[in-house]
Design a protein around this motif. Structure first.
Motif, PDB file in Angstrom:
ATOM      1  N   PRO A  91      16.220  28.699   3.381  1.00  0.00           N
ATOM      2  CA  PRO A  91      14.981  28.221   2.374  1.00  0.00           C
ATOM      3  C   PRO A  91      15.358  26.659   1.691  1.00  0.00           C
ATOM      4  O   PRO A  91      16.235  27.388   1.090  1.00  0.00           O
ATOM      5  CB  PRO A  91      13.907  28.815   2.625  1.00  0.00           C
ATOM      6  N   MET A  92      14.358  25.990   1.373  1.00  0.00           N
ATOM      7  CA  MET A  92      14.256  24.966  -0.472  1.00  0.00           C
ATOM      8  C   MET A  92      13.722  25.927  -0.887  1.00  0.00           C
ATOM      9  O   MET A  92      12.984  26.044  -1.211  1.00  0.00           O
ATOM     10  CB  MET A  92      13.883  23.856  -0.174  1.00  0.00           C
ATOM     11  N   ASN A  93      14.289  26.742  -2.458  1.00  0.00           N
ATOM     12  CA  ASN A  93      13.612  27.117  -3.680  1.00  0.00           C
ATOM     13  C   ASN A  93      14.557  25.831  -5.205  1.00  0.00           C
ATOM     14  O   ASN A  93      15.488  26.086  -5.134  1.00  0.00           O
ATOM     15  CB  ASN A  93      14.359  28.291  -3.853  1.00  0.00           C
ATOM     16  N   ASN A  94      13.321  25.933  -5.434  1.00  0.00           N
ATOM     17  CA  ASN A  94      12.894  25.108  -6.442  1.00  0.00           C
ATOM     18  C   ASN A  94      14.542  24.120  -6.372  1.00  0.00           C
ATOM     19  O   ASN A  94      14.909  23.786  -7.065  1.00  0.00           O
ATOM     20  CB  ASN A  94      13.374  25.399  -8.042  1.00  0.00           C
ATOM     21  N   TYR A  95      13.970  23.181  -5.798  1.00  0.00           N
ATOM     22  CA  TYR A  95      14.642  21.992  -5.045  1.00  0.00           C
ATOM     23  C   TYR A  95      16.171  22.007  -4.618  1.00  0.00           C
ATOM     24  O   TYR A  95      16.802  20.892  -4.519  1.00  0.00           O
ATOM     25  CB  TYR A  95      14.821  20.943  -6.260  1.00  0.00           C
ATOM     26  N   THR A  96      16.548  23.423  -4.578  1.00  0.00           N
ATOM     27  CA  THR A  96      18.017  23.891  -3.613  1.00  0.00           C
ATOM     28  C   THR A  96      18.333  24.591  -3.035  1.00  0.00           C
ATOM     29  O   THR A  96      16.899  24.834  -2.315  1.00  0.00           O
ATOM     30  CB  THR A  96      18.999  23.283  -5.386  1.00  0.00           C
ATOM     31  N   VAL A  97      19.682  24.976  -2.985  1.00  0.00           N
ATOM     32  CA  VAL A  97      20.286  26.713  -2.199  1.00  0.00           C
ATOM     33  C   VAL A  97      18.980  28.192  -3.117  1.00  0.00           C
ATOM     34  O   VAL A  97      19.504  27.670  -4.124  1.00  0.00           O
ATOM     35  CB  VAL A  97      21.515  27.228  -1.704  1.00  0.00           C
ATOM     36  N   PRO A  98      18.296  28.325  -2.262  1.00  0.00           N
ATOM     37  CA  PRO A  98      18.401  29.884  -2.757  1.00  0.00           C
ATOM     38  C   PRO A  98      19.025  30.792  -3.417  1.00  0.00           C
ATOM     39  O   PRO A  98      20.703  30.691  -3.511  1.00  0.00           O
ATOM     40  CB  PRO A  98      18.094  30.714  -1.981  1.00  0.00           C
ATOM     41  N   ALA A  99      18.631  31.666  -4.446  1.00  0.00           N
ATOM     42  CA  ALA A  99      20.352  32.683  -5.564  1.00  0.00           C
ATOM     43  C   ALA A  99      21.265  32.856  -4.301  1.00  0.00           C
ATOM     44  O   ALA A  99      22.510  32.789  -4.935  1.00  0.00           O
ATOM     45  CB  ALA A  99      19.456  33.067  -6.854  1.00  0.00           C
ATOM     46  N   THR A 100      20.432  33.637  -3.250  1.00  0.00           N
ATOM     47  CA  THR A 100      21.449  34.781  -2.720  1.00  0.00           C
ATOM     48  C   THR A 100      22.696  33.283  -2.443  1.00  0.00           C
ATOM     49  O   THR A 100      23.759  33.801  -1.826  1.00  0.00           O
ATOM     50  CB  THR A 100      20.795  35.601  -1.327  1.00  0.00           C
ATOM     51  N   LEU A 101      22.161  32.173  -1.661  1.00  0.00           N
ATOM     52  CA  LEU A 101      23.216  30.939  -0.906  1.00  0.00           C
ATOM     53  C   LEU A 101      24.344  31.297  -1.879  1.00  0.00           C
ATOM     54  O   LEU A 101      24.817  30.745  -1.533  1.00  0.00           O
ATOM     55  CB  LEU A 101      22.585  30.601   0.232  1.00  0.00           C
ATOM     56  N   LYS A 102      23.906  30.471  -2.994  1.00  0.00           N
ATOM     57  CA  LYS A 102      24.570  30.340  -4.714  1.00  0.00           C
ATOM     58  C   LYS A 102      25.481  31.507  -4.560  1.00  0.00           C
ATOM     59  O   LYS A 102      26.811  31.358  -4.758  1.00  0.00           O
ATOM     60  CB  LYS A 102      23.617  30.005  -5.753  1.00  0.00           C
ATOM     61  N   ALA A 103      24.772  32.592  -4.263  1.00  0.00           N
ATOM     62  CA  ALA A 103      25.869  34.002  -4.740  1.00  0.00           C
ATOM     63  C   ALA A 103      27.008  33.676  -3.436  1.00  0.00           C
ATOM     64  O   ALA A 103      28.326  33.908  -3.525  1.00  0.00           O
ATOM     65  CB  ALA A 103      25.750  35.205  -4.816  1.00  0.00           C
ATOM     66  N   TRP A 104      26.593  33.634  -2.930  1.00  0.00           N
ATOM     67  CA  TRP A 104      27.645  33.695  -1.484  1.00  0.00           C
ATOM     68  C   TRP A 104      28.631  32.286  -1.153  1.00  0.00           C
ATOM     69  O   TRP A 104      29.912  32.642  -1.488  1.00  0.00           O
ATOM     70  CB  TRP A 104      26.886  33.715   0.074  1.00  0.00           C
ATOM     71  N   ILE A 105      28.256  30.666  -1.766  1.00  0.00           N
ATOM     72  CA  ILE A 105      28.730  29.861  -2.214  1.00  0.00           C
ATOM     73  C   ILE A 105      30.435  30.143  -3.352  1.00  0.00           C
ATOM     74  O   ILE A 105      31.616  30.431  -3.283  1.00  0.00           O
ATOM     75  CB  ILE A 105      27.899  28.656  -2.750  1.00  0.00           C
ATOM     76  N   ASP A 106      29.252  30.823  -4.829  1.00  0.00           N
ATOM     77  CA  ASP A 106      30.171  31.392  -5.468  1.00  0.00           C
ATOM     78  C   ASP A 106      31.448  32.351  -4.851  1.00  0.00           C
ATOM     79  O   ASP A 106      32.342  32.896  -5.573  1.00  0.00           O
ATOM     80  CB  ASP A 106      29.283  31.664  -7.130  1.00  0.00           C
ATOM     81  N   GLN A 107      31.313  33.262  -4.420  1.00  0.00           N
ATOM     82  CA  GLN A 107      32.554  34.219  -4.158  1.00  0.00           C
ATOM     83  C   GLN A 107      33.409  33.099  -3.036  1.00  0.00           C
ATOM     84  O   GLN A 107      34.320  33.505  -2.293  1.00  0.00           O
ATOM     85  CB  GLN A 107      31.666  34.864  -2.426  1.00  0.00           C
ATOM     86  N   ILE A 108      32.892  32.003  -2.236  1.00  0.00           N
ATOM     87  CA  ILE A 108      33.565  32.251  -0.501  1.00  0.00           C
ATOM     88  C   ILE A 108      34.650  30.195  -1.509  1.00  0.00           C
ATOM     89  O   ILE A 108      35.195  30.076  -0.874  1.00  0.00           O
ATOM     90  CB  ILE A 108      32.825  31.280   0.251  1.00  0.00           C
ATOM     91  N   VAL A 109      34.556  29.950  -2.769  1.00  0.00           N
ATOM     92  CA  VAL A 109      34.792  28.797  -2.912  1.00  0.00           C
ATOM     93  C   VAL A 109      35.549  29.092  -4.647  1.00  0.00           C
ATOM     94  O   VAL A 109      34.919  29.433  -5.782  1.00  0.00           O
ATOM     95  CB  VAL A 109      33.631  27.666  -3.917  1.00  0.00           C
ATOM     96  N   ARG A 110      36.465  28.720  -3.912  1.00  0.00           N
ATOM     97  CA  ARG A 110      37.906  29.860  -4.893  1.00  0.00           C
ATOM     98  C   ARG A 110      39.141  29.086  -5.150  1.00  0.00           C
ATOM     99  O   ARG A 110      39.599  28.927  -3.964  1.00  0.00           O
ATOM    100  CB  ARG A 110      37.967  31.224  -4.476  1.00  0.00           C
ATOM    101  N   ILE A 111      39.367  28.483  -6.409  1.00  0.00           N
ATOM    102  CA  ILE A 111      40.175  28.379  -6.256  1.00  0.00           C
ATOM    103  C   ILE A 111      41.678  28.898  -5.923  1.00  0.00           C
ATOM    104  O   ILE A 111      42.014  30.184  -5.773  1.00  0.00           O
ATOM    105  CB  ILE A 111      40.474  28.111  -7.850  1.00  0.00           C
TER     106      ILE A 111
END
Ligand SMILES: Cc1cc2nc3c(=O)[nH]c(=O)nc-3n(C[C@H](O)[C@H](O)[C@H](O)COP(=O)(O)O)c2cc1C
Length: 205
Positions: A91-111
Motif C-alpha cells: 500500500p501507499m502509506n502517508n505518501y511512502t512505503v509502510p513501516a513494515t516494508l521500511k523495516a525490511w529495507i533497513d535489514q537488507i540495505v547493509r554496508i
C-alpha cells in the motif's frame, strides 16, 4: 527454474489489493516457468525487527562483525540473493512505503554486505534482477484525480528506485492501483488498468 521472492505488507490480509494483484503477477511468472519456486515473505505476519543498538554496532564494525544482531538481516538478504525476480505488493502509506516494508529495507540495505561506499558514491553488491512493485493507494499520485484534484506527493516510487539502486538492483517496474477509496467504479478502473499493465509487462508465453 527461477525463484520469485514475493513480499507483501498490507495489514488487510486477503482483502488487500496490493496482495491480490501482486499475487496475480506471481501467477503470471509461474505460468511462464511452472517449475518456479516462490518464497513468500509476509511482512505483517512476521515483521522484521527494527534496527537496534547491536545491529548498528555490528554493521559499522571493521572488519564486519557477524554478530547475532545480524541474524534476521542475513536471513532476509539470503532470500533476496536467492531470487531471480522480486514481486512486491505494497500500500501507499502517508505518501511512502509502510513501516513494515521500511523495516525490511533497513535489514537488507547493509554496508559491506549489499553495498559498499566509495569515493564515487555507494556501489551495489547484488546482481540486478526484475522487481515488480504493485502499489495500492486510496487516492491518486501519478496523475490528478478524475475530478481534477492535483496528485498527492509520491515519495514511494522514487524511494524504491533509489534504495534498490543502492544495492545494485535497477530493473524496477511499477504497477499502480490508484483511487481505491474513491468508490466501486474507481476500484474497477484501477484493477483493470493494473491488469492491462501486467499483461503488457509479462505477455503470455
Ligand atoms: C495509515 C494509512 C496511510 C495511508 N496513506 C495514504 C496515502 O498517503 N495516500 C493514499 O492515496 N492512500 C493512503 N492510504 C490508503 C491506502 O493506500 C489504501 O487503502 C490502499 O488500498 C491500501 O492497500 P491494500 O488494499 O493493499 O491494503 C493510507 C491508508 C492507511 C491505513
Amino acid at each position: 527454474m527461477g525463484t520469485i521472492l514475493h513480499l507483501t505488507c498490507s495489514p488487510r490480509g486477503p482483502l488487500a489489493y496490493s496482495r491480490m494483484i501482486s499475487g496475480e503477477v506471481v501467477e503470471r511468472l509461474l505460468a511462464a516457468d511452472p517449475a518456479g519456486r516462490v518464497i513468500e515473505r509476509n511482512l505483517v505476519e512476521t515483521p522484521p525487527a527494527f534496527v537496534d543498538e547491536g545491529f548498528t554496532a555490528a554493521i559499522l564494525a571493521s572488519p564486519p562483525d557477524f554478530h547475532a544482531s545480524l541474524a534476521v538481516s542475513e536471513t532476509l538478504i539470503a532470500e533476496l540473493e536467492a531470487s531471480d525476480t522480486v514481486v512486491i505488493g505494497t500500500p501507499m502509506n502517508n505518501y511512502t512505503v509502510p513501516a513494515t516494508l521500511k523495516a525490511w529495507i533497513d535489514q537488507i540495505v547493509r554496508i559491506h554486505r549489499t553495498f559498499r561506499s566509495t569515493r564515487q558514491g555507494k556501489v551495489g553488491l547484488l546482481r540486478d534482477r526484475p522487481v515488480y512493485v504493485v502499489i495500492a493507494s486510496g487516492g491518486y499520485f501519478s496523475r490528478p484525480s478524475p475530478q481534477g484534484t492535483p496528485p498527492q506527493p509520491d515519495f514511494l516510487t522514487p524511494y524504491l528506485r533509489a534504495i534498490f539502486g543502492t544495492i545494485g538492483i535497477t530493473d524496477l517496474h511499477f504497477i499502480t492501483l490508484e483511487g481505491l477509496t474513491r468508490g466501486a467504479e474507481a476500484r474497477a478502473q484501477a484493477s483493470a488498468a493494473a491488469r492491462k499493465r501486467i499483461a503488457a509487462l509479462l505477455p503470455p508465453t
